[in-house]
Write an enzyme that holds these catalytic residues in place. Structure first.
Site, PDB file in Angstrom:
ATOM      1  N   ARG A   1      45.972  70.212  -6.168  1.00 23.00           N
ATOM      2  CA  ARG A   1      45.420  68.846  -6.177  1.00 23.00           C
ATOM      3  C   ARG A   1      44.904  68.513  -4.779  1.00 23.00           C
ATOM      4  O   ARG A   1      45.625  68.676  -3.780  1.00 23.00           O
ATOM      5  CB  ARG A   1      46.511  67.857  -6.603  1.00 23.00           C
TER       6      ARG A   1
ATOM      7  N   ARG B   1      51.511  59.388  -2.317  1.00 20.16           N
ATOM      8  CA  ARG B   1      50.405  60.182  -2.874  1.00 20.16           C
ATOM      9  C   ARG B   1      49.048  59.629  -2.425  1.00 20.16           C
ATOM     10  O   ARG B   1      48.979  58.673  -1.650  1.00 20.16           O
ATOM     11  CB  ARG B   1      50.488  60.140  -4.409  1.00 20.16           C
TER      12      ARG B   1
ATOM     13  N   LYS C   1      58.283  60.368  -6.062  1.00 17.87           N
ATOM     14  CA  LYS C   1      56.905  60.106  -5.661  1.00 17.87           C
ATOM     15  C   LYS C   1      56.673  58.609  -5.430  1.00 17.87           C
ATOM     16  O   LYS C   1      57.411  57.771  -5.955  1.00 17.87           O
ATOM     17  CB  LYS C   1      55.942  60.617  -6.722  1.00 17.87           C
TER      18      LYS C   1
ATOM     19  N   LYS D   1      53.386  55.744  -5.148  1.00 17.26           N
ATOM     20  CA  LYS D   1      51.945  55.580  -5.386  1.00 17.26           C
ATOM     21  C   LYS D   1      51.460  54.214  -4.903  1.00 17.26           C
ATOM     22  O   LYS D   1      52.100  53.199  -5.177  1.00 17.26           O
ATOM     23  CB  LYS D   1      51.642  55.739  -6.877  1.00 17.26           C
TER      24      LYS D   1
ATOM     25  N   CYS E   1      45.176  62.866 -20.049  1.00 20.56           N
ATOM     26  CA  CYS E   1      45.763  63.709 -18.998  1.00 20.56           C
ATOM     27  C   CYS E   1      45.412  65.171 -19.297  1.00 20.56           C
ATOM     28  O   CYS E   1      44.888  65.500 -20.362  1.00 20.56           O
ATOM     29  CB  CYS E   1      47.259  63.511 -18.918  1.00 20.56           C
TER      30      CYS E   1
ATOM     31  N   CYS F   1      49.972  72.416 -18.413  1.00 17.86           N
ATOM     32  CA  CYS F   1      51.105  71.574 -18.025  1.00 17.86           C
ATOM     33  C   CYS F   1      52.358  71.964 -18.806  1.00 17.86           C
ATOM     34  O   CYS F   1      52.374  71.901 -20.035  1.00 17.86           O
ATOM     35  CB  CYS F   1      50.784  70.091 -18.255  1.00 17.86           C
TER      36      CYS F   1
ATOM     37  N   CYS G   1      52.754  63.965 -22.854  1.00 18.71           N
ATOM     38  CA  CYS G   1      54.177  63.634 -22.755  1.00 18.71           C
ATOM     39  C   CYS G   1      54.268  62.228 -22.153  1.00 18.71           C
ATOM     40  O   CYS G   1      53.256  61.674 -21.734  1.00 18.71           O
ATOM     41  CB  CYS G   1      54.909  64.672 -21.893  1.00 18.71           C
TER      42      CYS G   1
ATOM     43  N   CYS H   1      50.939  60.405 -16.604  1.00 23.70           N
ATOM     44  CA  CYS H   1      49.838  60.748 -15.691  1.00 23.70           C
ATOM     45  C   CYS H   1      48.534  60.030 -16.048  1.00 23.70           C
ATOM     46  O   CYS H   1      47.765  59.705 -15.158  1.00 23.70           O
ATOM     47  CB  CYS H   1      49.602  62.249 -15.674  1.00 23.70           C
TER      48      CYS H   1
HETATM   49 FE1  SF4 Z   1      51.601  66.898 -18.188  1.00 23.58          FE
HETATM   50 FE2  SF4 Z   1      52.819  64.787 -19.227  1.00 23.58          FE
HETATM   51 FE3  SF4 Z   1      51.372  64.514 -16.979  1.00 23.58          FE
HETATM   52 FE4  SF4 Z   1      50.152  64.939 -19.269  1.00 23.58          FE
HETATM   53  S1  SF4 Z   1      51.401  63.117 -18.757  1.00 23.58           S
HETATM   54  S2  SF4 Z   1      49.716  66.024 -17.347  1.00 23.58           S
HETATM   55  S3  SF4 Z   1      51.564  66.273 -20.330  1.00 23.58           S
HETATM   56  S4  SF4 Z   1      53.246  65.698 -17.209  1.00 23.58           S
END
Ligand code: SF4
Length: 568
Positions: free
Chosen positions: A77, A146, A210, A212, A431, A437, A476, A480
């Site tokens: 990143r 971050r 983290k 932000k 995401c 991931c 998940c 993100c």
């Molecule tokens: Fe991975 Fe969950 Fe982040 Fe999506 S929200 S990138 S599945 S950790």
């Protein structure tokens, strides 16, 4: 340094201390030719350097059959404070994504670039070449501050420029000071005589989790500022930036089955003058450093710290440690989120073009050769490229004489006008999720565009295709893609199955709420079909979908994070 350094700390905290300011055995791991992986402790620490170990899960079964280890690779990143890059940087990053990653340039929801599928043997070279562009990856992940986000276009007004500059100042001030990054990735000399590094702000254990930070300028909440641990909401009077309202305790993630974890919209706690912005950022970060829960990483974000200690205590502490005296918050209202697509001209005559990048994936695919177009534009563009907080891109400061040329390049490469997309698609965020991931339960970035095709048919059927509805999908509940601020959100539970959340505020000021669990595509479409039918027939004038589903009783409004799981 943290008050907690000397206590009996859990494993990850002890690892941070023992790592010698983020070195540990990362160098040895990188040079081990027998595996594409690195050791498990180094996997945790390498995140502070902006790198995640991943594996291509699409290939797991085949590799197992062949008795091979998983195909390990790395996410890199690249931190871009405020999202602003020069044409030279753009060209270099674009070339690196072809040479060392999978050819795709991912624009993240935090105004960063992301490479996927970088092999271990290429990690060092890639990071060194990123540094050659004067960008870096340090602190793009890990228990540190971050990438600092800022409203998308600093050239929109002098206030936008000032806010963007503040984002850069905060980012620089809160960057880790360890020499490990330069030693490991840039082969810089070890500090003479083994003199220990010093992290004047973080200490040896850095932060509990983290952290932000985002800035936003009302009325546009294009950074989802309230989803951040710390937000600065610009207060502008007569065209002059006076200061900021501070928001604290935002955060998107939670864990399935753990109701002690929850997403949270930040509280607006008061006002500070503009000149105090860096000091205030440090004060809040230090509060979290010293009060965050280091025994349970699932309770370690500032949002839980704020709920535990309360806002009065927080205010007293930042005054005590840094002399930050919060005045009453000043009036400020967000009416929209997302980006302003298409062409805009600034007062100085220069043009800006905001390009929709679906899922943040910049590729040459499906007849839209966005990557090639931008590469060509970067050859003659004299302005900048700006990554937005919604996975999009602004080609900024296009001189009036270059506008036609830019238009021609975009057209020749199949870049569509904003009017070619429904507002739903323009307000979609996904995401990365599968295949890389390791935490994803279901598809997101690869699937959402296909699902949106089908949802668009439903919108058309009910005559509401022009309705701006925000939709977000993640693999998940880690958050993100800021799913819990989507008016419609789909969060992966299992392959092909999602939890459906409804009722977030359109301007990013209210969380959504679980409406249905474990729904497949048929279930999603059937549910949305009947909701859209009701919405089309019974909504109030200018009522947003997220507000309607609450008024109509489908879900209750989530007024604070702690009530996210409350059964309605
Ligand atoms: Fe991975 Fe969950 Fe982040 Fe999506 S929200 S990138 S599945 S950790």
């Amino acid at each position: 340094m943290s008050k907690q350094d000397s206590t009996n700390l859990p494993a990850f905290e002890a690892l941070k201390i023992a790592s010698n300011y983020l070195r540990n055995t990362i160098n040895e791991s990188l040079s081990n030719p027998l595996t594409g992986s690195i050791n498990s402790d180094d996997q945790l620490l390498i995140k502070f350097h902006g790198v995640y170990q991943q594996q291509n899960r699409d290939l797991d079964e085949e590799r197992l059959k062949q008795k091979l280890e998983p195909l390990y690779s790395y996410l890199i990143r690249i931190r871009v404070p405020g999202g602003v890059t020069s044409p030279e940087q753009w060209k270099a990053i674009d070339a690196l994504s072809d040479t060392y990653a999978d050819g795709e340039l991912k624009l993240t929801t935090r105004q960063a670039f992301q490479f996927h599928a970088v092999l271990k043997r290429n990690l060092k070279t890639t990071i060194r070449k990123i540094n050659d562009t004067l960008l870096d990856t340090l602190a793009a992940c890990g228990d540190v501050n971050r990438n600092v986000m800022s409203s998308a276009n600093p050239y929109e007004s002098p206030v936008h420029a000032e806010v963007s500059e503040h984002a850069r100042q905060i980012s620089a001030h809160l960057s880790p000071q360890t020499g490990a990054y330069h030693e490991i990735w840039l082969d810089k000399e070890l500090i003479a005589g083994g003199t220990p590094d010093n992290e004047p702000i973080y200490g040896k254990t850095y932060l509990p989790r983290k952290f932000k930070i985002a800035m936003a300028i009302p009325p546009r909440n294009d950074t989802d500022v309230l989803s951040n641990d710390l937000g600065f909401i610009a207060i502008v009077e007569n065209g002059v930036l006076k200061g900021y309202n501070l928001s604290v305790g935002g955060g998107m993630g939670y864990s399935f089955g753990n109701t002690a974890t929850y997403p949270r919209v930040a509280d607006v706690v008061g006002y500070i003058p503009a000149e105090a912005v860096v000091k205030a950022a440090e004060a809040v970060l230090v509060f979290q450093r010293d009060h965050g829960n280091r025994n349970d990483r699932k309770q370690a974000r500032l949002k839980y710290t704020i709920d535990k200690f309360g806002l009065d205590y927080f205010r007293d502490e930042i005054k005590r440690t840094h002399g930050i005296l919060l005045e009453p918050a000043r009036p400020a209202e967000f009416t929209t989120q997302g980006d302003e697509y298409g062409w805009n001209q600034g007062a100085d005559g220069y043009w800006h073009f905001t390009l929709f990048v679906e899922g943040g994936k910049l590729t040459d695919a499906k007849g839209i050769k966005a990557k090639s177009a931008l590469r060509e534009i970067a050859e003659f563009h004299t302005g900048t490229f700006i990554l937005t907080g919604n996975q999009n891109l602004v080609i900024a400061q296009i001189s009036p004489s270059d506008k036609k040329k830019v238009e021609e390049v975009l057209q020749r490469h199949g870049i569509k006008d904003k009017d070619s997309y429904t507002p739903l698609r323009l307000h979609s965020i996904a995401c990365a999720a599968l295949p890389y991931c390791g935490l994803s339960f279901a598809e997101a970035e690869r699937y959402l565009p296909l699902l949106v095709d089908k949802i668009e048919e439903l919108l058309a059927k009910h005559g509401i295709s022009d309705e701006p509805i925000s939709i977000r999908m993640t693999g998940c509940p880690n958050g993100c893609g800021r799913p819990f601020l989507g008016e419609i959100a789909l969060v992966g539970r299992a392959p092909g199955k999602y939890n459906l959340y409804l009722g977030a505020g359109f301007s990013g000021n209210r969380l959504n709420k679980l409406y249905k669990e474990m729904v497949d595509e048929d279930g999603i479409l059937t549910t949305l079909n009947s909701l859209f039918e009701d919405f089309a027939a019974n909504r109030n004038k200018r009522e947003h979908f997220g507000d309607f589903v609450i008024r109509a009783g489908y879900v209750s409004a989530v007024t604070e994070g702690k009530l996210f799981h409350k059964v309605q």
